[in-house]
Motif scaffolding. Structure first.
Motif, PDB file in Angstrom:
ATOM      1  N   GLY A 125      57.023  51.543 -40.099  1.00 42.36           N
ATOM      2  CA  GLY A 125      57.128  51.350 -41.544  1.00 42.36           C
ATOM      3  C   GLY A 125      56.286  52.307 -42.370  1.00 42.36           C
ATOM      4  O   GLY A 125      56.093  52.090 -43.566  1.00 42.36           O
ATOM      5  N   ILE A 126      55.805  53.385 -41.745  1.00 38.67           N
ATOM      6  CA  ILE A 126      54.842  54.253 -42.433  1.00 38.67           C
ATOM      7  C   ILE A 126      55.436  54.881 -43.689  1.00 38.67           C
ATOM      8  O   ILE A 126      54.744  55.077 -44.682  1.00 38.67           O
ATOM      9  CB  ILE A 126      54.299  55.328 -41.455  1.00 38.67           C
ATOM     10  N   SER A 127      56.732  55.178 -43.657  1.00 38.41           N
ATOM     11  CA  SER A 127      57.340  55.823 -44.817  1.00 38.41           C
ATOM     12  C   SER A 127      57.351  54.897 -46.023  1.00 38.41           C
ATOM     13  O   SER A 127      57.089  55.312 -47.155  1.00 38.41           O
ATOM     14  CB  SER A 127      58.763  56.256 -44.493  1.00 38.41           C
ATOM     15  N   PHE A 128      57.661  53.633 -45.770  1.00 38.92           N
ATOM     16  CA  PHE A 128      57.666  52.664 -46.871  1.00 38.92           C
ATOM     17  C   PHE A 128      56.246  52.446 -47.393  1.00 38.92           C
ATOM     18  O   PHE A 128      55.995  52.453 -48.596  1.00 38.92           O
ATOM     19  CB  PHE A 128      58.238  51.324 -46.386  1.00 38.92           C
ATOM     20  N   ILE A 129      55.325  52.267 -46.449  1.00 39.16           N
ATOM     21  CA  ILE A 129      53.941  51.970 -46.824  1.00 39.16           C
ATOM     22  C   ILE A 129      53.347  53.123 -47.632  1.00 39.16           C
ATOM     23  O   ILE A 129      52.657  52.914 -48.627  1.00 39.16           O
ATOM     24  CB  ILE A 129      53.110  51.698 -45.552  1.00 39.16           C
ATOM     25  N   THR A 130      53.629  54.351 -47.211  1.00 38.67           N
ATOM     26  CA  THR A 130      53.060  55.506 -47.898  1.00 38.67           C
ATOM     27  C   THR A 130      53.499  55.531 -49.361  1.00 38.67           C
ATOM     28  O   THR A 130      52.683  55.737 -50.263  1.00 38.67           O
ATOM     29  CB  THR A 130      53.513  56.799 -47.192  1.00 38.67           C
ATOM     30  N   PHE A 131      54.788  55.308 -49.597  1.00 36.25           N
ATOM     31  CA  PHE A 131      55.269  55.328 -50.976  1.00 36.25           C
ATOM     32  C   PHE A 131      54.623  54.211 -51.790  1.00 36.25           C
ATOM     33  O   PHE A 131      54.273  54.396 -52.957  1.00 36.25           O
ATOM     34  CB  PHE A 131      56.792  55.202 -51.005  1.00 36.25           C
ATOM     35  N   GLN A 132      54.459  53.057 -51.169  1.00 34.86           N
ATOM     36  CA  GLN A 132      53.840  51.951 -51.902  1.00 34.86           C
ATOM     37  C   GLN A 132      52.402  52.267 -52.285  1.00 34.86           C
ATOM     38  O   GLN A 132      51.942  51.943 -53.377  1.00 34.86           O
ATOM     39  CB  GLN A 132      53.884  50.681 -51.041  1.00 34.86           C
ATOM     40  N   LYS A 133      51.706  52.913 -51.357  1.00 28.80           N
ATOM     41  CA  LYS A 133      50.305  53.245 -51.650  1.00 28.80           C
ATOM     42  C   LYS A 133      50.226  54.268 -52.769  1.00 28.80           C
ATOM     43  O   LYS A 133      49.355  54.176 -53.658  1.00 28.80           O
ATOM     44  CB  LYS A 133      49.642  53.816 -50.399  1.00 28.80           C
ATOM     45  N   ILE A 134      51.110  55.244 -52.743  1.00 32.80           N
ATOM     46  CA  ILE A 134      51.094  56.260 -53.801  1.00 32.80           C
ATOM     47  C   ILE A 134      51.386  55.604 -55.148  1.00 32.80           C
ATOM     48  O   ILE A 134      50.687  55.845 -56.144  1.00 32.80           O
ATOM     49  CB  ILE A 134      52.116  57.377 -53.488  1.00 32.80           C
ATOM     50  N   ALA A 135      52.397  54.769 -55.166  1.00 34.77           N
ATOM     51  CA  ALA A 135      52.739  54.099 -56.419  1.00 34.77           C
ATOM     52  C   ALA A 135      51.552  53.285 -56.937  1.00 34.77           C
ATOM     53  O   ALA A 135      51.272  53.255 -58.130  1.00 34.77           O
ATOM     54  CB  ALA A 135      53.949  53.183 -56.205  1.00 34.77           C
ATOM     55  N   PHE A 136      50.851  52.671 -55.990  1.00 28.16           N
ATOM     56  CA  PHE A 136      49.700  51.860 -56.383  1.00 28.16           C
ATOM     57  C   PHE A 136      48.629  52.725 -57.049  1.00 28.16           C
ATOM     58  O   PHE A 136      48.099  52.382 -58.115  1.00 28.16           O
ATOM     59  CB  PHE A 136      49.133  51.164 -55.143  1.00 28.16           C
ATOM     60  N   LEU A 137      48.312  53.870 -56.434  1.00 30.67           N
ATOM     61  CA  LEU A 137      47.290  54.749 -57.004  1.00 30.67           C
ATOM     62  C   LEU A 137      47.696  55.205 -58.400  1.00 30.67           C
ATOM     63  O   LEU A 137      46.882  55.214 -59.337  1.00 30.67           O
ATOM     64  CB  LEU A 137      47.066  55.963 -56.094  1.00 30.67           C
ATOM     65  N   VAL A 138      48.955  55.587 -58.556  1.00 29.80           N
ATOM     66  CA  VAL A 138      49.423  56.048 -59.867  1.00 29.80           C
ATOM     67  C   VAL A 138      49.293  54.918 -60.893  1.00 29.80           C
ATOM     68  O   VAL A 138      48.834  55.134 -62.019  1.00 29.80           O
ATOM     69  CB  VAL A 138      50.887  56.530 -59.783  1.00 29.80           C
ATOM     70  N   ASP A 139      49.655  53.718 -60.464  1.00 27.35           N
ATOM     71  CA  ASP A 139      49.592  52.587 -61.385  1.00 27.35           C
ATOM     72  C   ASP A 139      48.152  52.277 -61.801  1.00 27.35           C
ATOM     73  O   ASP A 139      47.892  51.939 -62.955  1.00 27.35           O
ATOM     74  CB  ASP A 139      50.234  51.350 -60.741  1.00 27.35           C
ATOM     75  N   VAL A 140      47.241  52.391 -60.848  1.00 27.03           N
ATOM     76  CA  VAL A 140      45.833  52.126 -61.188  1.00 27.03           C
ATOM     77  C   VAL A 140      45.343  53.161 -62.191  1.00 27.03           C
ATOM     78  O   VAL A 140      44.708  52.844 -63.204  1.00 27.03           O
ATOM     79  CB  VAL A 140      44.947  52.150 -59.923  1.00 27.03           C
ATOM     80  N   GLN A 141      45.689  54.424 -61.928  1.00 29.66           N
ATOM     81  CA  GLN A 141      45.211  55.486 -62.821  1.00 29.66           C
ATOM     82  C   GLN A 141      45.787  55.301 -64.215  1.00 29.66           C
ATOM     83  O   GLN A 141      45.135  55.576 -65.214  1.00 29.66           O
ATOM     84  CB  GLN A 141      45.604  56.849 -62.238  1.00 29.66           C
ATOM     85  N   ALA A 142      47.047  54.808 -64.294  1.00 35.18           N
ATOM     86  CA  ALA A 142      47.681  54.628 -65.597  1.00 35.18           C
ATOM     87  C   ALA A 142      47.245  53.326 -66.260  1.00 35.18           C
ATOM     88  O   ALA A 142      47.708  53.011 -67.347  1.00 35.18           O
ATOM     89  CB  ALA A 142      49.203  54.639 -65.435  1.00 35.18           C
ATOM     90  N   GLY A 143      46.396  52.576 -65.569  1.00 38.46           N
ATOM     91  CA  GLY A 143      45.906  51.338 -66.168  1.00 38.46           C
ATOM     92  C   GLY A 143      46.902  50.207 -66.126  1.00 38.46           C
ATOM     93  O   GLY A 143      46.771  49.211 -66.826  1.00 38.46           O
TER      94      GLY A 143
END
Lengths: 540, 81, 422
Positions: A125-143
């Motif tokens: 599941g690494i491909s799914f997990i990687t995208f989720q983690k990236i989305a999470f970082l972007v969301d945190v940065q955007a507040g």
């Protein structure tokens, strides 16, 4: 551990649910910890070393997100650098495990170098997990995300229903649900969950897997360089399209159902894509959360940046009637093809996947171009949509089927060979047994170029019947989201205002008819657990 | 320029983007309510609006507009600054 | 009670009820004859789906059959030998047909032979050998196959440690899977069809597949289609065996058969199975004839092991039964008498062979091979062939297989020697 295994259905799942409900009745924090631990066990089941790979990645991402949380307002530059670093880390992590061999192999092919190819472990599941983690970082940065703990984050990443074949979820749609969970046995959720899970299991085992067994020899022959006649090539292409359709649809339903046992609604990921009237529509129905991710985190930022740059230079931008050809190419075609290239390589480390992605990128561009051109030659949109809908459907369907050959064929050359077969380059043939039964009609077929072959008539018959039945289900039947719409089977799904007759006739209710019907479906699925099954998602 | 003017302007922009002169937007219109207004044409709509009103949305905002009204309000407040 | 609660209760109760129903149906219909459920005419007497699980079915059947004679081999035995044929001498009965259809190699025959012999009571074993199985170097590996896990006995005759687990899996397969349910329903549905597949308690099968195909497509098509497959297979064999020196691969397995039979005082009859003219000519034209003669010679030497009760019969010749004409293209009515297609003889031929081997009677067909007569027999078969192929009729196989080294007839009708593999 696969969802469609005895150990999962009769061992893991009942144990996890029992523990979750029992703990949840006392303390919901324990129940959530139990769920996280169970997800880790699920993750480790196939290869325990997976946990050692994924755990550090979770910790590093969590640390980065903490930094982002503190700096996004106060020190935007630092936050930006942290974000880029985090994205790069996740992509490298994915790249190392999934693509290293592919790139090294490609370099070896191209330049005669001798990088050693190693047998790397691809964490599940690494491909799914990687995208989720990236989305999470972007969301945190955007507040858009705040107030999170390592426990929340680990559960979000590891929640086992979504681990194998998606959907790709956002923290902001999952965490409010986890926070609001009662963590108790809720018959409403379990009734919907059981229905979704066994629908999915039946799709996977009764519809997808038999098709997979039927078409595997055809791709084997194509890989061995044996040309396939039009009949076989179309069976291979249609058969695989339907196989992956029901496989993915089945896994998606199972994921929805499993999450629902815990009271969680996953976002919709699959919505009758073969009913699509255009290739754009297809991507809004097929792997919805992937399209959503790529659009939001790749296509949109790219297009926004490019558009703004062109505007700053005073050039025409993309948009509606005044679009110029250069604007179309640089602001739509280029980002679209690039996005679909990424989508292709995300699906698998191989040339065929890249070609598949680029092909879909091109198709999307044609679709967009037509949307720009169409109003000039056919101004009345309502009439156009009504009259041309069947044409759009057929074009989309055929394109998707051609594309799927790339997805399944082991090499690009065998895919091309199958395409040639589909277009009649190797002639059309029917089994001798069919010819013998046709009589005069057979002679007529012979005059138009259909020749007899010593292939099995019963295999052809089985293939035709299976393809026909599966097509009818995919195109004419309402899907699970529609049948269960009043019970919100997936996050945000609501009943349509106007429900077609078929939907009303099959609408799910927690009544006796559906209970008995579902028992039949569930038993058919359970009885099929022992049959040969193919797991398509090792790559992900 | 009041919200009604912006709404009218956005309606025209969307008609251009989608090539459909029958589109009527209200403050409550959702993307799902308009045929063909998918995520691809959404971004085209957004940049066309940026160009029209000379503003720049934050990428995070672009992702989180709930309905047309939210876009109208964002344009209004951006222009007010 | 609220909706979802009663829904879940109804669901789980129905699920269990259906499951009990399915298991009962599978147990009663017993499509693979695993449980030996009584066969009731019109319900489950015939086993049309057992063929696809022959290893499973037959290993459970043979344990119940207590035969005095077992017939071992692949699909020609499975289809062509009738365990109930009147040709069997009374002393040899009851007979069990342990022929397994499907592409099994000689090793599987050794394993089934052992399984039958270790059980005790077997006095006679008849093993049909497939010529092409002796052309595949390394074709028989010693790996533990799924099938061999099921045997009651390990190769040394001790109880097989894998069996309990495999039996549990088999029970589960036969009771709790979709395939078993489907096959149960097919079993019940196909009882009344005039010609349906079956596997009797003695392992014999009906020739329903061939009869139905012959009715639908005619004998010509059946021969033509199988000729194509055989041509491909012979071609593969030719390449695999090219340059091979020494005894043919797989002969050591025959030696092991002889040893195990001897150790258990079982009389062993080895049979080189007959092929139809089409198939024989195919081997000839692929230059494989010297290999056939080599096999016969080497088997004759093995069979001559002193004090061992081994008899070798050879039916691979150009006689009456193997050289009948195939109906012409388009003729879907005419039936052949002796062969269904080039590699599968009909049950009549099976009975004639039994008669020849064990009754010392019957029409001229085949010969008992010994070291003393094998050279003469090889020469005789060549002469037979010359008469058929180069004689006034100049008989030709159905498929256009005319490729080097040709039919071996000189233009004046004199047969050319075919000495070594080409």
């Amino acid at each position: 551990m696969l969802f469609n295994s005895y150990s999962f259905i009769f061992g893991f799942l009942p144990a996890v649910l029992a523990g979750f409900y029992l703990l949840g009745a006392r303390n919901r924090e324990w129940a959530l910890l139990w769920l996280t631990a169970a997800s880790l066990v699920f993750y480790a089941w196939w290869r325990p070393v997976n946990v050692l790979l994924i755990a550090p990645s979770i910790l590093i991402n969590f640390a980065l997100s903490r930094v982002l949380e503190r700096t996004s307002e106060a020190r935007p530059r630092l936050a930006r650098i942290t974000l880029l670093g985090g994205i790069a880390f996740n992509l490298c992590f994915l790249g190392y495990f999934k693509y290293l061999n592919f790139f090294a192999g490609s370099l070896n092919d191209a330049f005669g170098t001798h990088f050693v190819l190693t047998q790397l472990i691809l964490p599940l599941g690494i491909s799914f997990i990687t995208f989720q983690k990236i989305a999470f970082l972007v969301d945190v940065q955007a507040g858009r995300v705040s107030r999170f703990s390592i426990r929340d984050y680990a559960l979000f990443v590891l929640f086992f229903p979504q681990l194998i074949a998606g959907p790709i979820v956002h923290y902001r749609e999952m965490m409010p649900q986890f926070r609001a969970l009662s963590c108790r046995y809720d018959p409403d959720n379990v009734a919907v969950g059981v229905t979704l899970f066994f629908f999915g299991l039946a799709k996977k085992l009764l519809l997808a897997d038999p098709m997979s067994r039927l078409i595997a020899p055809l791709y084997g022959q194509a890989a061995a360089g044996v040309p396939q006649s039009m009949t076989e090539a179309w069976i291979a292409a249609l058969g695989f399209t339907l196989q992956i359709y029901f496989d993915f649809s089945g896994y998606t339903d199972m994921a929805l159902g499993l999450a629902r046992f815990f009271g969680i609604k996953l976002p919709p990921n699959f919505n009758s894509p073969l009913k699509a009237g255009s290739i754009i529509d297809f991507w809004l129905r097929w792997h919805i959360t992937l399209t959503r991710f790529l659009t939001a985190y790749l296509y949109n930022p790219m297009t926004l940046a490019l558009t703004r740059r062109r505007m700053a230079r005073g050039k025409a931008v993309y948009g509606g009637r005044n679009t110029t050809i250069p604007a179309f190419f640089s602001l739509l075609a280029m980002p679209t093809i690039l996005t679909m290239f990424v989508s292709g390589i995300w699906h698998g480390a191989g040339y065929t996947y890249i070609l598949w992605g680029v092909l879909h990128g091109l198709l999307l561009c044609v679709n967009h171009a037509w949307r720009l051109v169409r109003p000039r030659i056919w101004p009345n949109a309502a009439v156009y949509n009504r009259r041309m809908a069947p044409v759009g459907f057929v074009l989309t369907f055929v394109s998707v089927v051609f594309g799927m050959v790339l997805f399944r064929a082991p090499t690009a050359s065998s895919a091309v060979m199958l395409w040639k077969g589909m277009t009649g380059a190797y002639g059309a043939s029917l089994p001798q047994a069919v010819f013998s039964r046709l009589g005069a009609a057979g002679e007529w077929l012979n005059t138009i170029g259909v020749h007899p072959a010593w292939t099995s008539g019963s295999v052809l018959l089985e293939a035709t019947v299976r393809i026909g039945v599966l097509l009818a289900i995919a195109l004419a039947m309402p899907n699970t989201l529609e049948i269960l719409a009043p019970y919100e089977p997936a996050l945000g799904v609501k009943p349509a205002k106007v429900r077609p007759l078929a939907v009303r006739a099959l609408a799910w209710t927690p009544g006796r008819t559906w209970a008995i019907g579902l028992a039949g479906i569930a038993l058919a699925g359970i009885l099929s657990l022992g049959e040969l099954s193919e797991f398509l998602y090792w790559q992900f | 320029m009041n919200e009604q003017d912006i709404l009218t302007g956005l309606t025209q922009i969307l008609r251009d983007v989608l090539g459909d002169d029958t589109i009527e937007l209200t403050m409550d219109t959702l993307r799902a309510d308009v045929p063909d207004w998918d995520s691809f044409s959404y971004i085209n709509f957004i940049v066309a609006a940026e160009a029209e009103y000379g503003i720049k949305f934050r990428i995070a905002d672009v992702e989180s507009f709930e309905n047309v009204g939210a876009v109208v309000k964002a344009i209004g407040s951006a222009r007010a600054r | 009670m609220s909706g979802p609660r009663s829904f879940l209760r109804t669901w789980i109760l129905s699920l269990m009820a259906f499951a009990v129903l399915v298991v009962s149906v599978n147990l009663l219909a017993d499509p693979y004859d695993v449980f030996g459920t009584p066969r009731i005419a019109g319900f489950n007497a015939r086993k049309p789906t057992a063929r696809d699980h022959a290893m499973l079915t037959k290993t459970y059947q043979v344990a119940r059959a207590h035969p005095a004679t077992v017939v071992i081999g692949s699909s020609p035995v499975y289809l062509g030998i009738d365990a109930f044929s009147p040709a069997w001498p009374a002393a040899m009965r009851p007979v069990y047909n342990y022929g397994i259809p499907g592409g099994y190699a000689t090793l599987a025959s050794l394993e089934t032979l052992r399984e039958a012999i270790f059980a005790g009571g077997v006095k006679d074993a008849v093993v049909f050998l497939d010529f092409q199985n002796f052309l595949v170097p390394g074709g028989d590996s010693a790996a533990v196959t799924e099938e061999s896990r099921r045997f009651r006995f390990a190769p040394d005759g001790s109880p097989n440690p894998y069996r309990p687990r495999q039996m549990a899996e088999d029970m589960f397969l036969a009771l709790g899977t979709m395939s078993a349910l489907t096959d149960s329903l097919i079993t019940v549905a196909r009882q009344e069809k005039p010609v349906s597949l079956d596997m009797a308690r003695d392992g014999s099968a009906t020739e329903a597949d061939f009869i139905n195909a012959a009715n639908a497509d005619g004998m010509h098509d059946m021969f033509a289609q199988k000729d194509m497959f055989e041509a491909e297979r012979a071609n593969r064999s030719k390449r695999a065996i090219a340059g091979w020196t020494g005894p043919l691969p797989g002969l050591d397995i025959v030696s092991r058969m002889i040893r195990v039979a001897h150790a258990h005082h079982v009389k062993l009859t080895l049979v080189i199975a007959p092929h139809h003219f089409d198939s024989l000519e195919l081997y000839w034209r692929d230059g494989l004839w010297p290999r056939i003669e080599q096999l016969k010679t080497e088997l004759a030497a093995l069979a001559a092991t002193p004090d061992h009760d081994v008899i070798l019969w050879d039916f691979m010749d150009y006689g009456t039964f193997t050289t009948e004409d195939v109906p012409l293209v388009g003729d879907r009515r005419t039936e052949t008498h002796w062969f269904w297609e080039p590699t599968h003889f009909k049950k009549q031929v099976g009975s004639i062979m039994i008669q020849r081997m064990f009754d010392g009677d019957g029409p001229a067909f085949g010969a008992a091979l010994t070291q003393a007569n094998v050279a003469a027999r090889n020469a005789d078969v060549r002469t037979e062939r010359q008469a058929v192929v180069c004689g006034p009729d100049r008989k030709r196989p159905l498929t256009a297989l005319d490729k080097p080294p040709g039919d071996g007839c000189a233009s004046n009708g004199v047969v050319l020697r075919q000495n070594g593999p080409t």
